[in-house]
Every structure is written in C-alpha cells, then in structure tokens.
Design a protein around this motif. Structure first.
Motif, PDB file in Angstrom:
ATOM      1  N   ALA A 287       2.297   7.712  -2.712  1.00 53.54           N
ATOM      2  CA  ALA A 287       2.077   6.268  -2.788  1.00 53.54           C
ATOM      3  C   ALA A 287       3.143   5.457  -2.059  1.00 53.54           C
ATOM      4  O   ALA A 287       2.895   4.315  -1.665  1.00 53.54           O
ATOM      5  N   ILE A 291       2.549   1.842   0.215  1.00 56.68           N
ATOM      6  CA  ILE A 291       3.052   0.645  -0.448  1.00 56.68           C
ATOM      7  C   ILE A 291       4.092  -0.053   0.422  1.00 56.68           C
ATOM      8  O   ILE A 291       4.045  -1.274   0.630  1.00 56.68           O
ATOM      9  N   THR A 419      -6.515   5.860  -5.923  1.00 55.44           N
ATOM     10  CA  THR A 419      -6.232   4.591  -6.613  1.00 55.44           C
ATOM     11  C   THR A 419      -5.714   3.531  -5.641  1.00 55.44           C
ATOM     12  O   THR A 419      -6.047   2.343  -5.784  1.00 55.44           O
ATOM     13  N   LEU A 420      -4.923   3.909  -4.652  1.00 51.10           N
ATOM     14  CA  LEU A 420      -4.457   2.930  -3.666  1.00 51.10           C
ATOM     15  C   LEU A 420      -5.603   2.423  -2.808  1.00 51.10           C
ATOM     16  O   LEU A 420      -5.608   1.256  -2.377  1.00 51.10           O
ATOM     17  N   HIS A 426      -1.908  -1.625  -9.543  1.00 53.10           N
ATOM     18  CA  HIS A 426      -1.409  -0.258  -9.700  1.00 53.10           C
ATOM     19  C   HIS A 426      -1.331   0.179 -11.167  1.00 53.10           C
ATOM     20  O   HIS A 426      -0.690   1.185 -11.471  1.00 53.10           O
TER      21      HIS A 426
END
Length: 492
Positions: A287, A291, A419-420, A426
């Motif tokens: 992640a 990010i 999920t990202l 988040h």
C-alpha cells in the motif's frame, strides 16, 4: 538437555549471504514496482497480483523443498533454486523491453520458486544448531535480511540515475525499473556457484534411517519394567535401532508428530504469529507506494528513503531481539512486549489513517510501531517452534512454517491492491489488519505456559556413535515400557 551444537562458520556465512541477497532483491524493486506496473498499463489490483504471484509460487514450493531437503543432500535444492531465481529475475527485467505485463508476473512467479531457499536456511539452523543457539541464529539471519532490505533502497538510488540516460539496445532496456531484475540475475547465479563449491551438509544428528514408529517397535522387548537412568538410554538405542528405510515412514507417524507439535505443544500459536506478521507487513508495503504517489506525489527516490527508514526500524527490532535473548528474557515475554507495540500501531492506523487522506505523520508513526512489533515477535516465535520438532522432520516442519508465512504474504498484497483500487478510504484495509492481529493477544493467555523451548527434542550421539533422544532423568524409580515411550516422545 542436548549438547550445544554450532554451525560450520563457512556455511553460516553462505546462509547469511543468501539471506542478505533476498533482502536486497525484495527492497530493490519495491520502490519502483508500482511505477513498473503503471508503465505496462497495470492497475493497483494488478500490482497486488504481481507481488502475490511471487508469494504464491514460493508457498507452493516450501513443502516440496522441505521434503527434498529431508531426503537428499541440501546442496541440490539450494543450487536448483538459485538458478531458478536467476531466471525469474532475468524475465522480470526483460518484461519492460517486451512491454509485457504477463512477463512481469511470470518473472516474479519464477523468482518466487527460487526464493523458497529461505526455508532451507531455517531448516539448516534447526537441524544443525542446538536449541540454545537457534533464537540467536534465527535473529542473525533476520538481521542480515533486514540489512539487505536496507541496502536495496541505496542501490535503487543509483538505478534511478539510469533514467537520465538512454540505455536501451533492442529489447534490452536498463533503467530504475528493470535494473533490479538484471542485478539479481547476476547475484543468484553467483550464489549458485558459491553453494556448489563451498556448502557442507549439516552434521547428522540421527541415523540415516527413520523409525517405523515414533519410538520403534516394542514387539521384541520384554514387558517387564526397567530402571530409568542409563537403562533409558539403552532402551532408546534399542528402540531407534528398529528402523525401516526413510521413505517408508507410515502416515500414522507423521500424524502423531503433527499432533504433538501443532496441538500439544501449541505450535499453532507460533504459526499464527508468523502468519499475522507476514500478512500485515506485506499489505503495508504494497500500500505504501500507491499512497505516497497519489497523496504526496513521491517518486522512486523518495520511496527509497521511506523503505530505508522502515528497514532501519526493523533492524532495531532484530537487534533488540538478540539483546533480550542474550539477557535471558524468555521468548514469550518478548512476544508479549511486541504485542504492545503492535496494538499501539494498529490503534494509530485505524484512528489517524483510516479516512481518504492519510497524513504523513500518521503513516510514519503507526508504521514504525507496527514494523518494530511485528519483527520483534517473529524470531522468538520461530525459535520456539523449531525446538518443538524432532530431528527426523526438521525440513518438512520448517517447510510448514514457511507455507503459513507464504499464504500470508500472498493474501497481504491482494488485500492492499484490491482495497486501494475499489475503496476511497482506508478503514476497510486497516480494519481487517487490526482484526486479524488481535487474534494473537486473545490467544496468548491460553497457551502462555506452552510457549517455551523444548530441549527434550534435541538429539545427541553417544560415545559409541549410536543416536538417542534425551529424556528427563528422574532417577530412583522404575518405569514401564509405555512410560518410557511417553518420556522419549517428550509427552507429559
């Protein structure tokens, strides 16, 4: 307790060097892999698949490698895996020249097969070193892995400079993205040569044949009781002499060993700690680059510094583990302290970083606590687990621990990538990570008294050269044959 056994210095140097190289390989590509995937038209989900493919093939190979190392010279799987690792990294580097996302995935998958050599390092330590040496040696290997991870970003900073020049000849392009593949292509081939020339098999702790039952066949023994002491040693010699060839070990023996290690000695808890550690760290690492790219507009250079900082925190945790172990702090107490750090990190992650915007201070703070705690607990857990295993099955049982870790490292990148890609905030990702972690502190009180090293599984060779298992010496009483079996198995 068995005698202290130390590893051959030359072989230990080879093990640490290979561990260091795997750390370099991992961190060398992490700051640029997201850029690489984007350049080939991939998404964040595809980033997770690229990273997970490495862990998938690695996990599949763990039991194969463990079985292989139990029945053949360890040099064979070592050399084979290094050659495969070299081929995989070559394909990874060539994927850019062929503009092929599929080649990128295939390259990482083949490299994952090669990286299964990590289970051989743990097996060698578990098989060749005594229980009092294992936590220290496992921490050393972890430390060298962390040093390799720390050096990777520094090398990546040099590779970034390649982007300023035109280094393409036909399908061959050398830049910050492909350079990681070509460098490790060379390193793995060099390691294959070094292991072929310098590697020595671990000193045998048991005879080359395996008992037809966990402790032997009693059909030829008298039913009368025997005096424990020197007679128990004699009994053990008789029992272990009733053998079949190693390939004919009955399934019931493996089931009994698995029951003893996983259930009776709480090996499942040690495996749980390994699973959670691998799951949390790989999800976080996957992640990070999306990010930092999306929210801070960081490039490969800034991400290299970030990964170097994370690795520095992990290295501090490794050094702390070695110091605490040397001072006599028990493994379960180290794991308990690690849980406190992880809980703080998880609280910060959910509280400050769960929304759409991840503040830099929150990312750095929770990441530091979490990485320190997860790394701090890993070596003590594996150290305890390794003492639960008898010498007959070091390879396959250490392979099981690597399978658990491999599954975790497969699921972690997938969780982060999906999920990202599909959620703007988040909370889901950090909520799943926090929920999975709390299983450790919830479970720990129930197995606290069992999270101890088991020296009774150690093996010695007596003056006559015959192997026997150490058993607790309770002189002054007689024991029956079934009682002797229990003591030889290490059961209460």
């Amino acid at each position: 307790m068995g005698k202290t056994r130390k590893l051959n210095g030359c072989v230990l140097a080879l093990l640490l060097t290979s561990t260091f190289s795997i750390g370099v390989e991992y961190s060398l590509l992490m700051p640029t892999v997201w850029k690489y995937v984007r350049s080939l038209g991939g998404s964040k989900t595809m980033l997770g698949i690229v990273l997970a493919s490495f862990s998938l093939t690695r996990t599949i190979m763990f039991p194969v490698v463990g079985h292989w190392s139990d029945r053949r010279p360890m040099k064979e799987p070592y050399i084979t895996l290094f050659v495969l690792g070299s081929v995989g990294m070559l394909v990874y580097g060539l994927a850019g020249g062929f503009d092929s996302l599929a080649a990128l995935i295939i390259g990482r998958a083949i490299a994952g097969i090669g990286a299964a050599s990590t289970t051989l390092n743990q097996t060698y330590i578990a098989r060749g070193a005594s229980a009092d040496q294992r936590t220290k040696l496992l921490s050393m290997t972890r430390g060298f892995a962390m040093m390799g991870v720390a050096c990777g970003p520094a090398l990546n900073l040099l590779l970034v400079q390649l982007d300023k020049i035109d280094a393409c000849v036909g399908r061959f392009c050398l830049d910050s993205m492909t350079g990681a593949g070509y460098i490790m292509f060379i390193v793995n081939f060099v390691l294959a040569g070094l292991f072929g020339l310098m590697f020595q098999e671990p000193a045998p702790q048991l005879s080359q044949t395996r008992p037809s039952s966990p402790v032997g066949d009693y059909s030829q023994l008298p039913s009368s009781s025997i005096n424990q002491g020197s007679d128990v040693k004699s009994l053990s010699n008789v029992l272990t002499s009733q053998t079949e060839h190693e390939n004919s070990l009955p399934t019931s023996t493996g089931c009994l060993a698995a029951k003893m290690v996983i259930i009776q000695r709480a090996g499942w808890f040690c495996l749980l700690v390994s699973f959670i550690g691998g799951f949390e760290i790989t999800a976080l690492e996957t992640a990070l680059t999306p990010i930092t790219h999306d929210q801070y507009r960081w490039g490969a250079e800034q991400n290299s510094y970030l990964f170097a900082g994370i690795t520095g925190m992990a290295l501090i945790a490794v050094i702390s583990t070695i110091i605490l172990d040397k001072k006599g702090v028990s493994s379960r107490n180290i794991i308990a302290v690690a849980c406190v750090f992880c809980c703080i990190g998880m609280g910060l992650a959910v509280g400050s970083c769960g929304g759409p915007r991840v503040p830099l201070w929150g990312l750095l703070t929770f990441g530091s606590f979490l990485v320190f705690g997860l790394v701090l607990q890993s070596s003590p857990a594996i150290g305890v687990y390794s003492t639960m295993i008898g010498d007959f099955d070091k390879g396959i049982f250490m392979g099981y621990s690597q399978i658990v870790m491999g599954i975790a490292r497969f699921l972690g990148p997938l969780l982060a990538g999906i999920t990202l890609e599909h959620w703007k905030d988040h909370y889901l990702m950090f909520g799943i990570l926090a929920g999975s972690f709390v299983t450790i502190p919830i479970s720990m009180p129930f197995v606290w008294h069992m999270i101890v090293k088991h020296p009774e599984t150690e093996t010695d060779i007596d003056s006559s050269g015959v192997d026997y298992l150490d058993v607790p010496k309770k002189t002054g009483r007689s024991i029956s044959i079934p009682e002797a079996e229990e003591e030889l198995l290490g059961e209460p």
